[in-house]
Structure formats: structure tokens, C-alpha cells
Design a protein around this motif. Structure first.
Motif, PDB file in Angstrom:
ATOM      1  N   ILE A 131       0.818  -1.222   0.066  1.00  0.00           N
ATOM      2  CA  ILE A 131      -0.056   0.144  -0.115  1.00  0.00           C
ATOM      3  C   ILE A 131       0.876   1.485  -0.054  1.00  0.00           C
ATOM      4  O   ILE A 131       0.285   2.291  -0.387  1.00  0.00           O
ATOM      5  N   TRP A 136      -7.684   0.600   1.770  1.00  0.00           N
ATOM      6  CA  TRP A 136      -7.552  -0.541   2.420  1.00  0.00           C
ATOM      7  C   TRP A 136      -8.576  -0.537   3.407  1.00  0.00           C
ATOM      8  O   TRP A 136      -9.148   0.158   3.602  1.00  0.00           O
ATOM      9  N   THR A 137      -8.662  -2.044   4.228  1.00  0.00           N
ATOM     10  CA  THR A 137      -9.431  -2.125   5.285  1.00  0.00           C
ATOM     11  C   THR A 137      -8.632  -2.726   6.383  1.00  0.00           C
ATOM     12  O   THR A 137      -7.881  -3.576   6.268  1.00  0.00           O
ATOM     13  N   PHE A 181      -5.585  -6.942   7.944  1.00  0.00           N
ATOM     14  CA  PHE A 181      -5.593  -5.858   6.839  1.00  0.00           C
ATOM     15  C   PHE A 181      -6.436  -6.430   5.554  1.00  0.00           C
ATOM     16  O   PHE A 181      -5.982  -7.793   5.342  1.00  0.00           O
ATOM     17  N   PRO A 220      -7.485  -5.967   1.304  1.00  0.00           N
ATOM     18  CA  PRO A 220      -7.233  -4.927   0.168  1.00  0.00           C
ATOM     19  C   PRO A 220      -8.677  -4.812  -0.455  1.00  0.00           C
ATOM     20  O   PRO A 220      -8.836  -4.797  -1.666  1.00  0.00           O
ATOM     21  N   ASP A 222     -11.815  -1.534  -0.846  1.00  0.00           N
ATOM     22  CA  ASP A 222     -12.049  -0.219  -0.416  1.00  0.00           C
ATOM     23  C   ASP A 222     -13.311  -0.130   0.156  1.00  0.00           C
ATOM     24  O   ASP A 222     -14.456  -0.357  -0.093  1.00  0.00           O
TER      25      ASP A 222
END
Length: 266
Positions: A54, A246-247, A260, A262, A264
Motif C-alpha cells: 500500500i 484498504w480495510t 488488513f 485490500p 475499499d
């Protein structure tokens, strides 16, 4: 009498090409070894997962290494000649090695300056802050105990609430001018002091699974690795450099970062 001379010249030329290729190959192997060592530093310390993805760490390092590792052996191939005096040949190779190491050091310094230094809880999201994002004139405003640029990987911190409406307006205007709230050292506080605010802002993972049904398997796998289930996990979106968002997966009860994704999730 001339034919043997032509043959000898041809043989010497072939031998010289072989020596050049061998020297360049040895140089390439040594360069690859140095690059691999540098890679351990970059990806184990400065850009641990997921920041190598990221924050663009992988691309930055690959660019530095590709240029440095390729140029050294190519120059060695061009200058290597056994007909040179031994001291002159050693001098030339030493200069090439020093130039190559200097280039690698400069490249690593650039990668170091661009590295992520903090993962910051910012109002209703997380934001990755990189060293280059923080204006030098603001560095001295950081709270004691929170280093602006920790030597290791990114640390987890939070933003304190605004003290009044005027402070909110001032910092919002600076954010509009390019200095994000998370890059304001004067607003930083330990993450533990913001846990209740993080828990209040976080959203249930079940909601994330409904929004991204095609990613349900990936979400469940991330929770399994963290030792959690959807009933005890939450999430917040994260803003980064390369991937727009990302989350971040959280423990719903403690606000601990557990993973984490990937996705949105804004």
C-alpha cells in the motif's frame, strides 16, 4: 606466416570476451547478494506487510535495485581487460564498486525517507503517514514519547480530539492545503487513549461481508488467521499512498488491529 598471426589474434579476442563475461557474471552475483541483504532490511523493517503493497515499497526498492544491480556488472563488462596492469585493473574495479555502493546507499536513503512511520486513527478511518508527509517545521511539535520517525516499522497512534472550534477550523484548512490531519504531530496521542472512540466508530464485519459477498472467503480467512470470528471483529477503512483505500480489521472489544484487507470499504 601471416595465417597463424590471424588465428592467434582471433583466439586472444575470444579469450578476452570470455574473461569479460566471467567478471561481469561474478559482479552480478555479488550485486544480487548485496541487494538481497538490503531487501531484508527494507521489507522486514521499513515496509512490513501490508505496507510494501500500500505504500509502494516494493516498486521503489525494485527500481533502485534494478538500476544498481544492472549498471555495475555492465560497467565491469565494459572495462574489464586482462591486458591492463593488475594495479590499474584493481583500481578500475574498486571505483566501479564504490560508485555502485554509493548509488545503492542513496537509493536506500530515498526508500527510507518515503517509508511509512505511523498508522494513525483519524476521526473515522486509519491513515498511513510516511516520513515525507510530515513537514519538517512541525516535527518539534510531536508529543514526548511518540517519535516522528521510529527506526522500525510503522507504529499505531491516534489523533486527539480538537480542543475547540477554532483549532478544528485551522487544522481543516491546513488539510485542504495538503497537510493531512494525521501528519500533524501536534495532534498525535497514544493509540490506547483513543480505544473507546475507535470502538464507537468501527463497523461490524458482518456489514463488510454483506458489502463484498465475493470477498467473503478472504474475509473469513483473515479472521481465522487472527483467531477471531465475525461476531467479535469490526473494521474501519484505511487511506494509503498507492492503493487509495484498504480495510483494517479490529477486535470489536479492544480496538486491537488484527488484520488488513485490500478492500475499499469507504
Amino acid at each position: 606466416m601471416q595465417q597463424p598471426l590471424v588465428s592467434l589474434s582471433h583466439h586472444t579476442s575470444r579469450f578476452d570476451w570470455h574473461s569479460r563475461l566471467k567478471a561481469a557474471a561474478i559482479h552480478l552475483g555479488l550485486s544480487a547478494l548485496v541487494a538481497a541483504t538490503a531487501g531484508l532490511l527494507v521489507f522486514a523493517l521499513w515496509y512490513p506487510w501490508p505496507y510494501r503493497e500500500i505504500s509502494g515499497g516494493r516498486e521503489l526498492f525494485q527500481l533502485v535495485v534494478a538500476v544498481d544491480v544492472a549498471l555495475g556488472p555492465l560497467i565491469t563488462f565494459a572495462i574489464f581487460n586482462r591486458a591492463k596492469p593488475r594495479t590499474e585493473l584493481r583500481r578500475d574495479l574498486a571505483i566501479v564498486a564504490l560508485l555502485q555502493l554509493g548509488g545503492l546507499a542513496y537509493g536506500l536513503w530515498t526508500v527510507h525517507l518515503a517509508r511509512p512511520v505511523h498508522l494513525v486513527y483519524e476521526v473515522d478511518r486509519f491513515r498511513v503517514v510516511h516520513q515525507v508527509d510530515i513537514p519538517e517545521e512541525l516535527v518539534q511539535l510531536a508529543l514526548s514519547g511518540i517519535p516522528v520517525a521510529p527506526p522500525g516499522g510503522p507504529t499505531l497512534i491516534a489523533l486527539r480530539p480538537f480542543r475547540n472550534q477554532q483549532e478544528s477550523l485551522d487544522y481543516t484548512m491546513q488539510a485542504l492545503q495538503g497537510v493531512q490531519l494525521a501528519a500533524q504531530p501536534a495532534l498525535w496521542q497514544p493509540y490506547g487513549e483513543a480505544r473507546q472512540r475507535v470502538i464507537a466508530a468501527a463497523r461490524p464485519v458482518a456489514q463488510l461481508e454483506r458489502r463484498f459477498p465475493q470477498q467473503a472467503t478472504a474475509i473469513e480467512e483473515a479472521l481465522r488467521k487472527a483467531g477471531r470470528d465475525a461476531d467479535h471483529a469490526a473494521y474501519l477503512p484505511m487511506v494509503a499512498r498507492k492503493a487509495l483505500a484498504w480495510t483494517v480489521l479490529l477486535d470489536a472489544g479492544t480496538a486491537e488491529v488484527i488484520g488488513f484487507l485490500p478492500l475499499d470499504s469507504f
